[in-house]
Design a protein around this motif. Sequence first.
Motif, PDB file in Angstrom:
ATOM      1  N   GLY A  34     -54.535   5.735  -9.519  1.00 46.49           N
ATOM      2  CA  GLY A  34     -54.838   7.130  -9.768  1.00 46.49           C
ATOM      3  C   GLY A  34     -53.946   8.062  -9.001  1.00 46.49           C
ATOM      4  N   VAL A  35     -54.117   9.354  -9.299  1.00 45.54           N
ATOM      5  CA  VAL A  35     -53.358  10.395  -8.615  1.00 45.54           C
ATOM      6  C   VAL A  35     -54.301  11.556  -8.319  1.00 45.54           C
ATOM      7  N   ILE A  36     -54.145  12.138  -7.124  1.00 45.51           N
ATOM      8  CA  ILE A  36     -54.955  13.275  -6.686  1.00 45.51           C
ATOM      9  C   ILE A  36     -54.038  14.483  -6.554  1.00 45.51           C
ATOM     10  N   ASN A  88     -49.720  19.797  -7.336  1.00 44.06           N
ATOM     11  CA  ASN A  88     -49.109  19.160  -6.182  1.00 44.06           C
ATOM     12  C   ASN A  88     -49.974  18.006  -5.691  1.00 44.06           C
ATOM     13  N   GLY A  89     -49.346  16.945  -5.214  1.00 41.11           N
ATOM     14  CA  GLY A  89     -50.077  15.795  -4.717  1.00 41.11           C
ATOM     15  C   GLY A  89     -50.812  16.096  -3.416  1.00 41.11           C
ATOM     16  N   ILE A  90     -51.958  15.444  -3.215  1.00 37.59           N
ATOM     17  CA  ILE A  90     -52.774  15.644  -2.016  1.00 37.59           C
ATOM     18  C   ILE A  90     -53.016  14.288  -1.360  1.00 37.59           C
ATOM     19  N   MET A  91     -52.823  14.214  -0.058  1.00 39.15           N
ATOM     20  CA  MET A  91     -53.087  12.978   0.678  1.00 39.15           C
ATOM     21  C   MET A  91     -54.594  12.873   0.967  1.00 39.15           C
ATOM     22  N   ALA A  92     -55.365  12.719  -0.096  1.00 36.53           N
ATOM     23  CA  ALA A  92     -56.823  12.704   0.009  1.00 36.53           C
ATOM     24  C   ALA A  92     -57.326  11.326   0.431  1.00 36.53           C
ATOM     25  N   ALA A 152     -54.357   8.491  -0.189  1.00 37.28           N
ATOM     26  CA  ALA A 152     -53.288   8.720  -1.143  1.00 37.28           C
ATOM     27  C   ALA A 152     -51.980   9.007  -0.408  1.00 37.28           C
ATOM     28  N   ASP A 153     -50.859   8.740  -1.061  1.00 34.25           N
ATOM     29  CA  ASP A 153     -49.565   9.003  -0.428  1.00 34.25           C
ATOM     30  C   ASP A 153     -49.204  10.480  -0.586  1.00 34.25           C
ATOM     31  N   LEU A 154     -47.977  10.841  -0.214  1.00 35.74           N
ATOM     32  CA  LEU A 154     -47.545  12.240  -0.257  1.00 35.74           C
ATOM     33  C   LEU A 154     -47.604  12.826  -1.653  1.00 35.74           C
TER      34      LEU A 154
END
Length: 781
Positions: A19-21, A27-31, A44-46
């Motif tokens: 998945g992707v947050i 924009n990506g979130i390091m959730a 999550a990554d950068l």
Amino acid sequence: MLLTLSSASAQQSGFSLKGVINDESGNGIMASISIHELGIGTLADLDGNFSFKNLRPGSYHLHVTHVGFKSENRNIIIRENDSEVSIKLKESAIELESLTIEANPFKNGPLEQSQTILVLDRDFLERNNGGTFANALEKLPGISTINTGVGIAKPVIRGMSFNRIMINDRGIKQEGQQWGADHGLEIDPFDVDRVEVVKGPASLLYGSDGMAGVINISPPAFKQDNEIEASFTSMYRTNNDMLSNSLAIDGNEGDILFGGRFTAQDFADYRVPATQFNYAGFILPINENRLKNTAGRERHFSAMAGVKKAWGYSTLTVSRFDQEAGIFAGAVGVPNSYNLRHDGDHRNIDVPRQSNQHLKVLWNNSILLGSHWLELDLGYQKNERREFSRPHTQEVGPDNPFGNLALSLTLDVFTANARINKQHGDKGQSIIGFNTQYSENQQSGFEFLLPNFQSFQGGAFYFREYRYSDKLIFNAGARLDGAYHDIQEHLQPIFERLRPTGDMDQRNPDIQRQFFNASASTGLSWVFKENFNLKLNLGSAYRIPTPIELSSNGVHHGNFRHEVGNANLDRERSYQADMNFAYSKKNFLITVSPFFGYYDSYIYLSPAARFSPLPGSSIIWEYRQNNAIFTGGELRTTFHPIKSLSLSLGTEYVYNRNLDTGLPLPLTPPFSILSGLEYKVPQITQVIENLYLFVEIRKAADQNRVDRNERITEGYTLLEAGLGGDFQIAKQEVKFQVSGQNLTNAVYFNHLSRYRLLNLPEQGRNISFSLKIPLQVRNRN
């Protein structure tokens, strides 16, 4: 069974969830992402990407959290292939919106739950640690505490306490003579990672003791493979010279889970801003502003071991809580200048005193069966409560075998709870479950309050959630319960001037009572505009009379009265409505929670028109039943005018009425307002980080609505302030906080305090210092 499941898991090839947050701009979130049923999590990554591997086919609940954003929850179904998910988080400056709700049976987030639930994390509990677990909850609107001194407190939800509130520790109902106002919760405040307070009728899912609400206590999340963490926490409180130290460790070695904690608390007689008090027309001294014999000590340890696999997890937890606490010398018998004289030591624990030990053995399981999840919780508890005081000559003979042991109550409790969760595709979920409990009480000592008894109760329930749309969700359920009490006769010998008279006093007869009843509830959660959420819950619940209400007959020193049970008490039935209206934006949140309840055959203690024949008592208080109403509500708001500044306001009001006498019910908390301000200081040095300052003011109104023979209590204003943050010693992070309570050293009375009956004010100014040192023993990376 667990070995078989583990073997089957090893033979199956698992599937992955990717998945992707993102935020609302993409924009990506390091959730932080976790799967509740498995106790596993990842970051999550950068770019916001994450993945879980080796998942078996089934339904899972995904929790996504990140500071500065609203939490998100998703129901994920893994079939015979890999799956992908994309989640967008909405910005929010409200810190509580980054917490997920897990107390509801579906573990699926705040939108689906129609009831009013407040979630507290470890940071909140550590910041508001008042020496007991119950005192940390007082910052929530609608939550109060009944206090006996400083070391003993129990929660009150919307004016109700005792057996109308259920405390669940790791899925098992805490049993520890909770019917007494002077009986605290045998729970280590340092050993609580997360608390979820369910307001309103919760009997359907938890049993009849959840009529007023439920407090769920959760352990810390499992560590990931090859990760070990430890922490040391120390706290000092100036008012009663309390020193607390707690050491904890948690780890995971090859999916073998383990953890443990040891806590020690020692405190002296506490200080009050007074040198004398008025009791029954007599002016009595308070030497050196300290209440004599209110010192105490506590010891607590817990140990956990378990296994975490693709089929779920299984853990075994053993804990023991040990407390020795003095009871103010004027609280037993009639206070006088002689027994209030200073004995030269503010830390010794003399008679009268109480000794409490609580042993718990808990086995918690979450097991994937096909596409459903089975949650199985088994528990054993042994609660030993002893009260020591010097006997009267009418109570013992010359060969008194009990010494100063006035009362001993030993309670053994066996509990079993099971729930099966079924997913209905996109249309919601259902849960079916049962709860059973067997209790046995043994009494001893030269006094008598509660007889020997055995009690068995159990119930089964079905609950269904129906998702009409993403913004409108309904739920409903029904429950059947039964109980049987077998209470033994107790004969007390009568002495006169240490000589037996040969007569026996029947304090209670043999009592056998059985009960069977049904309850039901329904609710909805409706997002009728983007930022508006309306929740409504309707329910009819009932409560089974307890053995103390049916058969007590003795002096309850903590309540300063002779209490007499009623063997003919009927079940207590309620009809309740609970609403929660919330409006939230990025920097603003307001919730309004009105409630109303009609109680048929409400059980309560009421003074009788005759004096007690027992020594050390006054008039008799009897358990009675009348119809009653409870209504009121809470308001909570948080506002961030700028990112670093937070303003909060919480209010609460409870109105109740005995419909037969026309009088209020006893121990009703007054209207109060708690306002606060917190400022996060921008980093100005590399040494101190995350520095914050806060100020809180509590304003309690006069409580003029009181029951017959209950004192009116004047209102008061309290000021609290403090600061905290993190600093580095070499490469070691240390969290610190300094805070002050009742900074103006105000003389005030808490209407719910049992020492209020003696006209004793609450504790004076107190300064608290706390340090926490987190230790990374091993990092999985």
